[in-house]
Design a protein around this motif. Structure first.
Motif, PDB file in Angstrom:
ATOM      1  N   GLU A 228       0.821  -1.206   0.000  1.00 31.29           N
ATOM      2  CA  GLU A 228       0.000   0.000   0.000  1.00 31.29           C
ATOM      3  C   GLU A 228       0.854   1.255   0.000  1.00 31.29           C
ATOM      4  OE1 GLU A 228      -3.447   0.562  -0.046  1.00 31.29           O
ATOM      5  OE2 GLU A 228      -3.436  -1.523  -0.719  1.00 31.29           O
TER       6      GLU A 228
ATOM      7  N   THR B 267       0.371   2.804  -4.191  1.00 34.28           N
ATOM      8  CA  THR B 267      -0.813   3.665  -4.264  1.00 34.28           C
ATOM      9  C   THR B 267      -0.364   5.115  -4.135  1.00 34.28           C
ATOM     10  OG1 THR B 267      -1.284   3.736  -1.877  1.00 34.28           O
ATOM     11  CG2 THR B 267      -2.187   1.864  -3.126  1.00 34.28           C
TER      12      THR B 267
ATOM     13  N   GLU C  17       0.388   9.908  -8.606  1.00 38.86           N
ATOM     14  CA  GLU C  17      -0.834   9.213  -8.998  1.00 38.86           C
ATOM     15  C   GLU C  17      -0.440   7.860  -9.596  1.00 38.86           C
ATOM     16  OE1 GLU C  17      -3.726  11.947 -11.163  1.00 38.86           O
ATOM     17  OE2 GLU C  17      -1.843  13.082 -11.271  1.00 38.86           O
TER      18      GLU C  17
ATOM     19  N   PRO D 129      -3.387   1.452 -11.284  1.00 41.80           N
ATOM     20  CA  PRO D 129      -2.929   0.113 -10.909  1.00 41.80           C
ATOM     21  C   PRO D 129      -2.946  -0.870 -12.065  1.00 41.80           C
ATOM     22  CG  PRO D 129      -5.130   0.528 -10.046  1.00 41.80           C
ATOM     23  CD  PRO D 129      -4.638   1.822 -10.601  1.00 41.80           C
TER      24      PRO D 129
ATOM     25  N   THR E  90       2.149   5.817 -13.882  1.00 42.40           N
ATOM     26  CA  THR E  90       2.382   6.566 -12.651  1.00 42.40           C
ATOM     27  C   THR E  90       2.793   7.982 -13.038  1.00 42.40           C
ATOM     28  OG1 THR E  90       4.749   6.049 -12.459  1.00 42.40           O
ATOM     29  CG2 THR E  90       3.195   4.461 -11.529  1.00 42.40           C
TER      30      THR E  90
ATOM     31  N   TRP F 236       3.410  -5.928 -11.928  1.00 39.61           N
ATOM     32  CA  TRP F 236       2.414  -5.627 -10.890  1.00 39.61           C
ATOM     33  C   TRP F 236       2.010  -6.935 -10.231  1.00 39.61           C
ATOM     34  CZ3 TRP F 236       0.326  -1.040  -9.067  1.00 39.61           C
ATOM     35  CH2 TRP F 236      -0.833  -1.137  -8.292  1.00 39.61           C
TER      36      TRP F 236
ATOM     37  N   THR G 197      -2.550   8.057   6.052  1.00 39.68           N
ATOM     38  CA  THR G 197      -1.896   8.664   4.902  1.00 39.68           C
ATOM     39  C   THR G 197      -1.699  10.146   5.174  1.00 39.68           C
ATOM     40  OG1 THR G 197      -4.021   8.966   3.777  1.00 39.68           O
ATOM     41  CG2 THR G 197      -2.737   6.996   3.206  1.00 39.68           C
TER      42      THR G 197
END
Length: 252
Positions: A22, A26, A39, A42, A48, A64, A140
């Motif tokens: 995570e 992310t 950003e 996924p 990205t 991934w 976060t």
């Protein structure tokens, strides 16, 4: 002529592989320990986007495997330079994880300076990742950045920063910090990273504050890359306040 390179770093993290994933895969997770704002689309083939000081760098995800492996790569520039990243996640006993980072690609003519800067920079960012996962799990951050070029060199800027942070003498891990930034709540914490003459980190109960000197060959700049976990943050207001704090430092 471009120069091929490879840089490897390992870090032990007090987190599960799922928590590490995570944090590295992310946008909100990356924003909680890395520079700028990120950003992530996924999945393999996703994109990205890293935005820093108005510059946007895009990469394509080439691997991934949630909880195990993440890789991406930029498109080659006209001079042939590019950057590729690979993260390998390995779970350990008692909920800890080893993260192995491999950065490779082609650098330009000033490759030696850039390579050295990347190696030192990763020490700071991976130390920040470790602090994030150990002290702010499940949360976060709002990233806050500010920048001041031409600060007069590391020997000049760090004593001034130490004084502004309420630290007597050279900055070192474990020292208590008390700092006031106009328009923001008072800051009280501890120096948790001290990679002088390049970087210093401060951890408080609701933030990770990071101060980085770019070096004489990279603008002689003092760069702030903070991660604030307190709720209800106004990033624009915080960045203005920290930019004013930088401007008021008696350096340059």
């Amino acid at each position: 002529m471009g120069h091929h390179f490879e840089l490897r770093k390992d870090v032990e993290l007090a987190a599960t592989p799922e928590q590490v994933w995570e944090a590295i895969a992310t946008g909100p997770g990356i924003d909680s320990w890395f520079m700028g704002r990120t950003e992530v689309e996924p999945g393999e083939g996703g994109r990205t986007r890293l935005t820093m000081a108005g510059h946007v760098e895009e990469s394509t995800i080439t691997a991934w495997e949630p909880g195990k492996r993440l890789a991406d790569r930029t498109e080659p520039a006209p001079d042939g330079t590019f950057m590729a990243m690979e993260y390998l996640i390995e779970g350990r006993d008692q909920g800890s994880t080893t993260l192995r980072l491999v950065q490779s690609g082609v650098l330009g003519d000033d490759w030696e300076t850039e390579y050295e800067a990347m190696g030192i920079g990763w020490d700071m960012y991976l130390g920040t990742l470790a602090a994030y996962l150990a002290h702010f799990p499940g949360r976060t951050a709002t990233p806050v950045s500010a920048f001041r070029p031409g600060v007069g060199g590391a020997d000049r800027v760090w004593p001034v920063v130490a004084e502004a942070l309420g630290v007597a003498g050279p900055l070192a891990e474990g020292q208590r910090v008390r700092c006031t930034v106009a328009g923001l709540p008072p800051i009280e914490g501890v120096v948790d990273l001290a990679g002088l003459p390049t970087y210093v980190g401060v951890r408080t109960g609701d933030a990770l504050y990071r101060f980085l000197h770019s070096g004489a060959d990279r603008g002689d700049a003092l760069v702030l890359g903070h991660h604030v976990f307190a709720p209800g943050q106004d990033p624009a207001r915080a960045e203005r306040a920290w930019q004013d704090w930088l401007a008021a430092l008696p350096v340059g």
